[in-house]
Design a protein around this motif. Sequence first.
Motif, mmCIF file in Angstrom:
data_model
loop_
_atom_site.group_PDB
_atom_site.id
_atom_site.type_symbol
_atom_site.label_atom_id
_atom_site.label_comp_id
_atom_site.label_asym_id
_atom_site.label_seq_id
_atom_site.Cartn_x
_atom_site.Cartn_y
_atom_site.Cartn_z
ATOM 1 N N MET A 11 0.849 -1.178 0.000
ATOM 2 C CA MET A 11 0.000 0.000 0.000
ATOM 3 C C MET A 11 0.890 1.235 0.000
ATOM 4 O O MET A 11 1.892 1.298 0.696
ATOM 5 C CB MET A 11 -0.883 -0.014 1.238
ATOM 6 N N ILE A 12 0.500 2.236 -0.773
ATOM 7 C CA ILE A 12 1.284 3.465 -0.916
ATOM 8 C C ILE A 12 0.522 4.598 -0.249
ATOM 9 O O ILE A 12 -0.644 4.828 -0.511
ATOM 10 C CB ILE A 12 1.524 3.798 -2.392
ATOM 11 N N THR A 13 1.225 5.334 0.696
ATOM 12 C CA THR A 13 0.630 6.505 1.379
ATOM 13 C C THR A 13 1.256 7.764 0.843
ATOM 14 O O THR A 13 2.414 7.777 0.424
ATOM 15 C CB THR A 13 0.846 6.419 2.890
ATOM 16 N N THR A 14 0.488 8.844 0.883
ATOM 17 C CA THR A 14 0.982 10.148 0.416
ATOM 18 C C THR A 14 1.100 11.113 1.580
ATOM 19 O O THR A 14 0.370 11.017 2.565
ATOM 20 C CB THR A 14 0.026 10.749 -0.634
ATOM 21 N N VAL A 15 2.031 12.102 1.507
ATOM 22 C CA VAL A 15 2.246 13.132 2.543
ATOM 23 C C VAL A 15 1.688 14.456 2.027
ATOM 24 O O VAL A 15 2.070 14.890 0.938
ATOM 25 C CB VAL A 15 3.747 13.284 2.850
ATOM 26 N N PRO A 16 0.769 15.086 2.758
ATOM 27 C CA PRO A 16 0.213 16.363 2.279
ATOM 28 C C PRO A 16 1.290 17.441 2.223
ATOM 29 O O PRO A 16 2.222 17.459 3.015
ATOM 30 C CB PRO A 16 -0.856 16.703 3.328
ATOM 31 N N ALA A 17 1.164 18.357 1.291
ATOM 32 C CA ALA A 17 2.125 19.457 1.116
ATOM 33 C C ALA A 17 2.004 20.481 2.250
ATOM 34 O O ALA A 17 0.910 20.740 2.739
ATOM 35 C CB ALA A 17 1.889 20.146 -0.229
ATOM 36 N N LEU A 18 3.133 21.040 2.695
ATOM 37 C CA LEU A 18 3.159 22.069 3.748
ATOM 38 C C LEU A 18 3.312 23.435 3.123
ATOM 39 O O LEU A 18 3.924 23.584 2.066
ATOM 40 C CB LEU A 18 4.316 21.810 4.714
ATOM 41 N N ALA A 19 2.770 24.439 3.807
ATOM 42 C CA ALA A 19 2.913 25.820 3.310
ATOM 43 C C ALA A 19 4.365 26.237 3.412
ATOM 44 O O ALA A 19 5.029 25.994 4.409
ATOM 45 C CB ALA A 19 2.025 26.756 4.129
ATOM 46 N N ALA A 20 4.862 26.851 2.383
ATOM 47 C CA ALA A 20 6.271 27.257 2.335
ATOM 48 C C ALA A 20 6.379 28.762 2.506
ATOM 49 O O ALA A 20 5.635 29.511 1.908
ATOM 50 C CB ALA A 20 6.888 26.826 1.011
ATOM 51 N N GLU A 21 7.355 29.211 3.398
ATOM 52 C CA GLU A 21 7.599 30.631 3.594
ATOM 53 C C GLU A 21 8.991 31.023 3.131
ATOM 54 O O GLU A 21 9.302 32.191 3.001
ATOM 55 C CB GLU A 21 7.450 31.004 5.072
ATOM 56 N N ALA A 22 9.845 29.996 2.907
ATOM 57 C CA ALA A 22 11.189 30.309 2.432
ATOM 58 C C ALA A 22 11.200 30.403 0.937
ATOM 59 O O ALA A 22 10.238 30.018 0.252
ATOM 60 C CB ALA A 22 12.169 29.232 2.909
ATOM 61 N N ASP A 23 12.292 30.900 0.432
ATOM 62 C CA ASP A 23 12.392 31.090 -1.015
ATOM 63 C C ASP A 23 12.830 29.828 -1.747
ATOM 64 O O ASP A 23 12.781 29.785 -2.972
ATOM 65 C CB ASP A 23 13.399 32.206 -1.324
ATOM 66 N N ALA A 24 13.298 28.796 -1.011
ATOM 67 C CA ALA A 24 13.773 27.582 -1.691
ATOM 68 C C ALA A 24 12.617 26.883 -2.387
ATOM 69 O O ALA A 24 11.572 26.651 -1.788
ATOM 70 C CB ALA A 24 14.423 26.639 -0.687
ATOM 71 N N PRO A 25 12.763 26.460 -3.687
ATOM 72 C CA PRO A 25 11.671 25.799 -4.406
ATOM 73 C C PRO A 25 11.475 24.369 -3.945
ATOM 74 O O PRO A 25 12.424 23.696 -3.531
ATOM 75 C CB PRO A 25 12.138 25.849 -5.871
ATOM 76 N N LEU A 26 10.217 23.918 -3.974
ATOM 77 C CA LEU A 26 9.900 22.532 -3.624
ATOM 78 C C LEU A 26 10.218 21.616 -4.806
ATOM 79 O O LEU A 26 10.032 21.977 -5.971
ATOM 80 C CB LEU A 26 8.416 22.389 -3.262
ATOM 81 N N ALA A 27 10.701 20.393 -4.479
ATOM 82 C CA ALA A 27 10.936 19.406 -5.548
ATOM 83 C C ALA A 27 9.608 18.939 -6.125
ATOM 84 O O ALA A 27 8.642 18.731 -5.394
ATOM 85 C CB ALA A 27 11.713 18.209 -4.990
ATOM 86 N N THR A 28 9.522 18.789 -7.421
ATOM 87 C CA THR A 28 8.275 18.399 -8.090
ATOM 88 C C THR A 28 8.244 16.895 -8.320
ATOM 89 O O THR A 28 9.281 16.267 -8.572
ATOM 90 C CB THR A 28 8.142 19.118 -9.446
ATOM 91 N N ALA A 59 4.854 -1.066 -16.886
ATOM 92 C CA ALA A 59 6.030 -1.782 -17.386
ATOM 93 C C ALA A 59 6.749 -2.491 -16.258
ATOM 94 O O ALA A 59 7.196 -3.643 -16.426
ATOM 95 C CB ALA A 59 6.977 -0.803 -18.081
ATOM 96 N N ASP A 60 6.915 -1.783 -15.098
ATOM 97 C CA ASP A 60 7.664 -2.368 -13.982
ATOM 98 C C ASP A 60 7.106 -1.800 -12.683
ATOM 99 O O ASP A 60 7.444 -0.675 -12.296
ATOM 100 C CB ASP A 60 9.150 -2.034 -14.138
ATOM 101 N N PRO A 61 6.242 -2.521 -11.967
ATOM 102 C CA PRO A 61 5.647 -1.996 -10.732
ATOM 103 C C PRO A 61 6.704 -1.610 -9.709
ATOM 104 O O PRO A 61 6.565 -0.640 -8.982
ATOM 105 C CB PRO A 61 4.788 -3.147 -10.234
ATOM 106 N N GLY A 62 7.817 -2.298 -9.582
ATOM 107 C CA GLY A 62 8.860 -1.968 -8.593
ATOM 108 C C GLY A 62 9.515 -0.641 -8.900
ATOM 109 O O GLY A 62 9.827 0.152 -8.005
ATOM 110 N N ALA A 63 9.746 -0.381 -10.178
ATOM 111 C CA ALA A 63 10.368 0.887 -10.544
ATOM 112 C C ALA A 63 9.452 2.074 -10.228
ATOM 113 O O ALA A 63 9.903 3.151 -9.824
ATOM 114 C CB ALA A 63 10.717 0.877 -12.031
ATOM 115 N N ALA A 64 8.118 1.882 -10.409
ATOM 116 C CA ALA A 64 7.169 2.954 -10.100
ATOM 117 C C ALA A 64 7.193 3.305 -8.622
ATOM 118 O O ALA A 64 7.152 4.470 -8.222
ATOM 119 C CB ALA A 64 5.760 2.551 -10.545
ATOM 120 N N LEU A 65 7.246 2.268 -7.787
ATOM 121 C CA LEU A 65 7.286 2.523 -6.349
ATOM 122 C C LEU A 65 8.564 3.258 -5.976
ATOM 123 O O LEU A 65 8.557 4.201 -5.160
ATOM 124 C CB LEU A 65 7.189 1.188 -5.606
ATOM 125 N N ALA A 66 9.656 2.875 -6.569
ATOM 126 C CA ALA A 66 10.918 3.537 -6.266
ATOM 127 C C ALA A 66 10.877 5.011 -6.681
ATOM 128 O O ALA A 66 11.390 5.888 -5.983
ATOM 129 C CB ALA A 66 12.078 2.810 -6.973
#
Length: 516
Positions: A1-18, A31-38
């Motif tokens: 099972m895959i869980t997601t982390v909600p995004a936090l409000a950002a106040e610094a100027d550093a950009p968030l990774a997409t 094509a490859d379920p293991g690669a997707a999870l990684a």
Amino acid sequence: MITTVPALAAEADAPLATAPDAHVLAQAAAADPGAALAARLDALEARNRALEAQVEALTAKAQAPAPKADPAATKVTLGNGRPSIATNDGRFTASFRGVFQLDAAHYDQRAPGPLATDFRRGSYGDASEADRARDLGDGANFRRARFGLEGKAFGDWDYSFLYEFGGTGVENGGSINQAWLQYSGLKTAKLRVGAFAPPANLDDVTSTSGSLFLERSAVAEMVRGLAAADARTAAGVLASGERWTASAAVTGATVGQQSFDEQLGFVARASFVPVKTKDTLVHLGVNTSQILNPPASGPDVAPAGAVTNVRFRERPENRVDGTRLVDTGNIDADNASVWGLEAAAQHGKFHVQGEYFGMKAERRTGSLSDPKFAGWYVQAGWTLNGPARKYKADTGAFDAPKVEKPFNPKTGDWGVWEVGARYSELDLNHKAGARGLRARRRRGAGRQAGGADAGRQLGAEQHHPLPGPVPGRQGGPPVSGRHGLGRGRADPAGRGPGRSEPEDLDGAGPIRLLAF
């Protein structure tokens, strides 16, 4: 099972990774379920690293020291109604200061009689005061109207400049009350030079805006005027501790006073508090005022040399009329000295203080004896509401009670009220002898109830000059008593010899005080 982390409000100027594109992940998962999870885990880690960087940036920003204020920048305050200007580092300050006291009085005397039978007199040799003493003037005047500037410079230096527009009997057009510079960098002592009132006695060092009565006792006021008093040019040291004070000053003339050679004097005072508890305090002190060299009337050359006069005289303890009621006249003297003892006590809201003074003038020429005089007073006060009077350790004297709510009937605030009483005696008789020349001693008594600071004061004072023995004797030493007559001479003001008569003088009036 895959869980997601909600995004936090950002106040610094550093950009968030997409995160990777959803379509790309779907193709990778097919094509490859293991690669997707990684790939998804890599995206979450990148986002976590970005959030950690933002938290570190915010923490560093919060912990960064605040920018330093400009030491030369100034701030303006209005504490206790006193406008003040100061630099941020406190090394330079300037505060406006004002004291305004309005006094009104009515004198109740018996009707004046002719000079031949009515012997009430003012200053010796002053014909106008001879008339005024028999009928003192009612009215009102600004007893004190002072305005000036005081503050600090370069951290360890204090200064004060105060101008006086009030006066005794009549206001004046303006004169220097004090103008001095003081070094305060020492631990227990201060060095002061300029024009000021060196500490002369207990009544003298009590602030005029915090004293129990509008006027000092007659004897204390006369003594301070010999070598101290307002606007006296002087250089001195003032020291104090938790329970003691000590001061000494070399003094000259007062500002505006002129003579060929100016007076040289010395004033010193010491006080100690042997008892101090929560509700009780005892004060003891000693003081001296010395005229080392009286002012000279001219060059000190042969054959007679320069006349160097000293004079003892004083007004009643209500100065709406400025007539002096006791006066020795001029005494040609080498020097004059005063020694004083002081004592005071406080218990709860009650306080009492008193002083005794012994005075002597050493004649410059002749074989006549040196005149000696004395005077004393005792006064007491009771605070009806509010706190008790404050004892100031740096001056060794009592000050007015603290007024937290000034007098204001609109808001139901009545300030702080006190009742007080004083009895004083000033005796300027010397070698009183047979009847024939007139002399008097003066006794004063007073009662006053009043408020402090911006409150209102109501007062009444009574003065009872009583007849005393006649000084001197026919053909004897010159009189050093009330009018300074001598050797049986006729009175130059037309008074002549006669009998002594008592005089009851009652004065009453309201007093208004405002100080900041």
